[in-house]
Design a protein around this motif. Sequence first.
Motif, PDB file in Angstrom:
ATOM      1  N   ASN A 127       6.103  14.538  -4.029  1.00  0.00           N
ATOM      2  CA  ASN A 127       6.576  13.337  -2.548  1.00  0.00           C
ATOM      3  C   ASN A 127       7.013  13.510  -1.817  1.00  0.00           C
ATOM      4  O   ASN A 127       8.260  14.273  -1.683  1.00  0.00           O
ATOM      5  CB  ASN A 127       6.856  11.918  -3.082  1.00  0.00           C
ATOM      6  CG  ASN A 127       6.589  11.435  -3.629  1.00  0.00           C
ATOM      7  OD1 ASN A 127       6.398   9.444  -4.531  1.00  0.00           O
ATOM      8  ND2 ASN A 127       4.769  11.381  -3.725  1.00  0.00           N
ATOM      9  N   ASN A 162      -7.754   2.665  -2.015  1.00  0.00           N
ATOM     10  CA  ASN A 162      -8.021   4.096  -1.834  1.00  0.00           C
ATOM     11  C   ASN A 162      -7.137   3.139  -0.299  1.00  0.00           C
ATOM     12  O   ASN A 162      -6.728   4.451   0.922  1.00  0.00           O
ATOM     13  CB  ASN A 162      -9.171   4.699  -1.646  1.00  0.00           C
ATOM     14  CG  ASN A 162      -9.239   5.872  -2.800  1.00  0.00           C
ATOM     15  OD1 ASN A 162      -8.176   5.767  -3.686  1.00  0.00           O
ATOM     16  ND2 ASN A 162      -9.797   6.158  -3.320  1.00  0.00           N
ATOM     17  N   VAL A 174       0.638   7.606   3.205  1.00  0.00           N
ATOM     18  CA  VAL A 174       0.166   9.468   3.574  1.00  0.00           C
ATOM     19  C   VAL A 174       0.674   9.518   4.417  1.00  0.00           C
ATOM     20  O   VAL A 174      -0.054   9.671   5.825  1.00  0.00           O
ATOM     21  CB  VAL A 174      -0.932   9.842   3.194  1.00  0.00           C
ATOM     22  CG1 VAL A 174      -0.996  11.098   3.032  1.00  0.00           C
ATOM     23  CG2 VAL A 174      -1.897   9.347   1.976  1.00  0.00           C
ATOM     24  N   SER A 175       1.435  10.359   4.819  1.00  0.00           N
ATOM     25  CA  SER A 175       2.234  11.690   5.606  1.00  0.00           C
ATOM     26  C   SER A 175       1.787  12.451   7.003  1.00  0.00           C
ATOM     27  O   SER A 175      -0.093  12.699   5.924  1.00  0.00           O
ATOM     28  CB  SER A 175       3.833  12.052   5.883  1.00  0.00           C
ATOM     29  OG  SER A 175       3.546  13.338   4.854  1.00  0.00           O
ATOM     30  N   THR A 176       1.368  12.330   8.312  1.00  0.00           N
ATOM     31  CA  THR A 176       0.715  13.725   8.778  1.00  0.00           C
ATOM     32  C   THR A 176       0.401  14.497   8.229  1.00  0.00           C
ATOM     33  O   THR A 176      -0.714  15.366   7.987  1.00  0.00           O
ATOM     34  CB  THR A 176       1.011  13.529   9.930  1.00  0.00           C
ATOM     35  OG1 THR A 176       2.777  14.391  10.184  1.00  0.00           O
ATOM     36  CG2 THR A 176       1.033  12.888  11.247  1.00  0.00           C
ATOM     37  N   SER A 177       0.637  14.708   6.942  1.00  0.00           N
ATOM     38  CA  SER A 177       0.558  16.310   5.992  1.00  0.00           C
ATOM     39  C   SER A 177       0.382  16.020   5.352  1.00  0.00           C
ATOM     40  O   SER A 177      -0.506  17.323   4.426  1.00  0.00           O
ATOM     41  CB  SER A 177       2.505  17.155   5.621  1.00  0.00           C
ATOM     42  OG  SER A 177       3.499  16.257   5.322  1.00  0.00           O
ATOM     43  N   GLY A 178      -0.031  14.845   5.110  1.00  0.00           N
ATOM     44  CA  GLY A 178      -1.156  15.060   4.138  1.00  0.00           C
ATOM     45  C   GLY A 178      -0.419  14.505   2.376  1.00  0.00           C
ATOM     46  O   GLY A 178      -1.341  13.938   1.387  1.00  0.00           O
ATOM     47  N   VAL A 179       0.731  14.387   2.594  1.00  0.00           N
ATOM     48  CA  VAL A 179       1.859  14.195   1.057  1.00  0.00           C
ATOM     49  C   VAL A 179       2.586  12.881   0.948  1.00  0.00           C
ATOM     50  O   VAL A 179       2.753  12.744   2.688  1.00  0.00           O
ATOM     51  CB  VAL A 179       2.806  14.807   1.950  1.00  0.00           C
ATOM     52  CG1 VAL A 179       3.570  15.303  -0.571  1.00  0.00           C
ATOM     53  CG2 VAL A 179       2.302  16.523   0.884  1.00  0.00           C
ATOM     54  N   LYS A 180       2.201  11.920   0.203  1.00  0.00           N
ATOM     55  CA  LYS A 180       2.601  10.851   0.073  1.00  0.00           C
ATOM     56  C   LYS A 180       4.316  10.406  -0.057  1.00  0.00           C
ATOM     57  O   LYS A 180       5.267  11.614  -0.294  1.00  0.00           O
ATOM     58  CB  LYS A 180       2.428  10.043  -1.115  1.00  0.00           C
ATOM     59  CG  LYS A 180       2.303   8.754  -1.893  1.00  0.00           C
ATOM     60  CD  LYS A 180       2.056   8.388  -3.103  1.00  0.00           C
ATOM     61  CE  LYS A 180       2.308   6.577  -2.515  1.00  0.00           C
ATOM     62  NZ  LYS A 180       2.553   6.088  -3.765  1.00  0.00           N
ATOM     63  N   GLN A 182      -4.072   3.361   0.206  1.00  0.00           N
ATOM     64  CA  GLN A 182      -2.646   5.162  -0.182  1.00  0.00           C
ATOM     65  C   GLN A 182      -2.735   5.666   1.603  1.00  0.00           C
ATOM     66  O   GLN A 182      -1.795   6.276   1.483  1.00  0.00           O
ATOM     67  CB  GLN A 182      -3.704   5.424  -1.101  1.00  0.00           C
ATOM     68  CG  GLN A 182      -3.363   5.156  -2.579  1.00  0.00           C
ATOM     69  CD  GLN A 182      -4.012   5.575  -3.496  1.00  0.00           C
ATOM     70  OE1 GLN A 182      -4.906   6.778  -4.015  1.00  0.00           O
ATOM     71  NE2 GLN A 182      -3.447   5.519  -4.700  1.00  0.00           N
ATOM     72  N   ASN A 183      -3.958   5.817   2.219  1.00  0.00           N
ATOM     73  CA  ASN A 183      -4.024   6.308   2.941  1.00  0.00           C
ATOM     74  C   ASN A 183      -3.053   5.952   3.866  1.00  0.00           C
ATOM     75  O   ASN A 183      -2.636   6.550   5.415  1.00  0.00           O
ATOM     76  CB  ASN A 183      -5.928   6.230   3.692  1.00  0.00           C
ATOM     77  CG  ASN A 183      -6.496   6.936   3.104  1.00  0.00           C
ATOM     78  OD1 ASN A 183      -6.514   7.774   2.403  1.00  0.00           O
ATOM     79  ND2 ASN A 183      -8.442   6.466   3.275  1.00  0.00           N
TER      80      ASN A 183
END
Length: 181
Positions: A46, A26, A33-39, A29-30
Amino acid sequence: MRKNGIAIIILLILVVWGVYDYTNNNGQQNKQVSTSGVKVGIAKGNMAPDFNLLSLDEKNVKLSDFTGKKVILNFWGTWCPPCRVEMPHMEKMYNHDGDNVVVLSVNLTQTEKSESDVKAFVEDFGLTFPVVMDTDGDVASTYQISAYPTSYFIDSQGIIREIFKGAINDEMMEKAISKMD
């Protein structure tokens, strides 16, 4: 009783390892992750990876230049028969809805005999949409291009909504675009 104790110890070790593995993954993964919360990645849902390539007229073009518009990101080569079949459909889509839909064409230049072949192809087909040159194959590698042509349909926020491997036609493009915001 001794067997039960060993089983409990093994079970505890597995639980501790599972918790450690879960929290460790986890954390990784963080970081992705982009600033918008989408990987950022190349799967549906994506955020499409950004890139910067030179166009045929030597201008820098980035995928992010088209944020706010729907984008058909098309990977192709002049030597590819299905790419040749598909190009008139791409041009038609661009001319039909170029204000809302951008066709961004990435030539797999490292697979070409020469850059002049690409320029001649664009002229022969009368292509008016942006064509950029992936001379080192870095963008093709990032997008893991293994079939020619490959098209990514990217919504106005930069999210991949559809992926096609192989030639597509007007109807397929219209349908995919109608599903995007």
